[in-house]
Design a protein around this motif. Sequence first.
Motif, mmCIF file in Angstrom:
data_model
loop_
_atom_site.group_PDB
_atom_site.id
_atom_site.type_symbol
_atom_site.label_atom_id
_atom_site.label_comp_id
_atom_site.label_asym_id
_atom_site.label_seq_id
_atom_site.Cartn_x
_atom_site.Cartn_y
_atom_site.Cartn_z
ATOM 1 N N GLU A 1 31.645 37.629 38.538
ATOM 2 C CA GLU A 1 30.946 38.869 38.879
ATOM 3 C C GLU A 1 30.122 38.709 40.160
ATOM 4 O O GLU A 1 30.102 39.614 40.998
ATOM 5 C CB GLU A 1 30.043 39.314 37.720
ATOM 6 C CG GLU A 1 30.808 39.764 36.491
ATOM 7 C CD GLU A 1 31.420 38.612 35.687
ATOM 8 O OE1 GLU A 1 30.935 37.464 35.764
ATOM 9 O OE2 GLU A 1 32.420 38.867 34.998
ATOM 10 N N ALA B 1 32.521 38.643 43.047
ATOM 11 C CA ALA B 1 33.035 39.995 43.287
ATOM 12 C C ALA B 1 32.006 40.834 44.038
ATOM 13 O O ALA B 1 32.347 41.546 44.995
ATOM 14 C CB ALA B 1 33.414 40.657 41.966
ATOM 15 N N GLN B 2 30.763 40.730 43.635
ATOM 16 C CA GLN B 2 29.704 41.494 44.291
ATOM 17 C C GLN B 2 29.528 41.038 45.733
ATOM 18 O O GLN B 2 29.398 41.859 46.635
ATOM 19 C CB GLN B 2 28.396 41.341 43.520
ATOM 20 C CG GLN B 2 27.272 42.172 44.089
ATOM 21 C CD GLN B 2 25.991 41.999 43.287
ATOM 22 O OE1 GLN B 2 25.880 41.139 42.426
ATOM 23 N NE2 GLN B 2 25.014 42.824 43.590
ATOM 24 N N ARG C 1 32.456 42.326 47.676
ATOM 25 C CA ARG C 1 32.682 43.768 47.539
ATOM 26 C C ARG C 1 34.098 44.064 47.057
ATOM 27 O O ARG C 1 34.801 44.909 47.604
ATOM 28 C CB ARG C 1 32.404 44.483 48.843
ATOM 29 C CG ARG C 1 30.981 44.415 49.294
ATOM 30 C CD ARG C 1 30.771 45.159 50.565
ATOM 31 N NE ARG C 1 29.374 45.046 50.980
ATOM 32 C CZ ARG C 1 28.958 45.206 52.211
ATOM 33 N NH1 ARG C 1 29.813 45.508 53.165
ATOM 34 N NH2 ARG C 1 27.693 45.094 52.504
ATOM 35 N N VAL C 2 34.515 43.319 46.028
ATOM 36 C CA VAL C 2 35.814 43.538 45.393
ATOM 37 C C VAL C 2 35.606 43.551 43.884
ATOM 38 O O VAL C 2 34.524 43.249 43.388
ATOM 39 C CB VAL C 2 36.844 42.438 45.781
ATOM 40 C CG1 VAL C 2 37.122 42.462 47.272
ATOM 41 C CG2 VAL C 2 36.387 41.071 45.346
ATOM 42 N N SER C 3 36.649 43.850 43.151
ATOM 43 C CA SER C 3 36.544 43.878 41.694
ATOM 44 C C SER C 3 36.619 42.466 41.120
ATOM 45 O O SER C 3 37.105 41.533 41.773
ATOM 46 C CB SER C 3 37.671 44.727 41.105
ATOM 47 O OG SER C 3 38.911 44.064 41.290
ATOM 48 N N SER C 4 36.164 42.330 39.879
ATOM 49 C CA SER C 4 36.257 41.041 39.187
ATOM 50 C C SER C 4 37.716 40.625 39.021
ATOM 51 O O SER C 4 38.046 39.445 39.128
ATOM 52 C CB SER C 4 35.593 41.124 37.807
ATOM 53 O OG SER C 4 34.221 41.364 37.947
ATOM 54 N N ALA C 5 38.591 41.590 38.777
ATOM 55 C CA ALA C 5 40.014 41.294 38.640
ATOM 56 C C ALA C 5 40.578 40.721 39.940
ATOM 57 O O ALA C 5 41.392 39.789 39.918
ATOM 58 C CB ALA C 5 40.783 42.543 38.232
ATOM 59 N N ALA C 6 40.130 41.251 41.074
ATOM 60 C CA ALA C 6 40.589 40.738 42.365
ATOM 61 C C ALA C 6 40.139 39.291 42.570
ATOM 62 O O ALA C 6 40.893 38.467 43.092
ATOM 63 C CB ALA C 6 40.077 41.622 43.503
ATOM 64 N N ARG D 1 39.536 37.094 40.141
ATOM 65 C CA ARG D 1 40.359 36.257 39.254
ATOM 66 C C ARG D 1 41.752 36.034 39.837
ATOM 67 O O ARG D 1 42.274 34.920 39.833
ATOM 68 C CB ARG D 1 40.444 36.888 37.861
ATOM 69 C CG ARG D 1 39.181 36.695 37.037
ATOM 70 C CD ARG D 1 39.384 37.099 35.587
ATOM 71 N NE ARG D 1 39.457 38.538 35.399
ATOM 72 C CZ ARG D 1 38.410 39.344 35.317
ATOM 73 N NH1 ARG D 1 37.198 38.848 35.386
ATOM 74 N NH2 ARG D 1 38.573 40.637 35.135
ATOM 75 N N THR D 2 42.345 37.099 40.358
ATOM 76 C CA THR D 2 43.683 36.990 40.950
ATOM 77 C C THR D 2 43.665 36.062 42.160
ATOM 78 O O THR D 2 44.511 35.174 42.287
ATOM 79 C CB THR D 2 44.195 38.384 41.374
ATOM 80 O OG1 THR D 2 44.249 39.215 40.223
ATOM 81 C CG2 THR D 2 45.555 38.304 42.024
#
Length: 177
Positions: free
Chosen positions: A139, A142-143, A146-151, A153-154
């Motif tokens: 998290e 990601a913050q 400035r991307v999602s948590s899924a991004a 992880r990927t």
Amino acid sequence: MRQTRTEEFLEFAHGRTGQLFRSACLLTSGDRHLAEDLVQETLGRMYALWGRTGLFGRTARIENPAAYAQTVLVRTFLSHQRRRSAAERPVGELPESGHSPAARDDPALRVALLDALAELPPKDRAVIVLRYWEDRSIEETAQAMRVSSAAVRTRSTRALARLRERLGGSLVEYVSC
């Protein structure tokens, strides 16, 4: 008040510059000059925000200045990578072995890791540095990016797979006794 603000910032900058520089070196795959530039730009941006007056005349405080500085560093790096000239790096002489002159003087592990990091796309490299060097959560990473948590992880999965492919399944062979 301005003198106190400056003194507080100088104390912060003195205490964090080394960590910021180490992270910047990893982000830039060992380009010490670019790393120094990124740290300078990061500290400049931090100073501009340091003690800024917020609503109702109160001083706006950054809750965790060290983490915020790391976030600014990563965003500065990613912004630099988006520029067209970011891939061009002038050198005084061409290296014989294909490594940068600074990398030739480093231990084998560092050289192997920096070379492998250099092959990753900038955003994947930033995820690896934030997640595994800075030990940030998904998290927080990601913050910062400035991307999602899924991004995150990927990108982590993909970048680690590329590093394993490049370095072999283990780093043991690069560790010297």
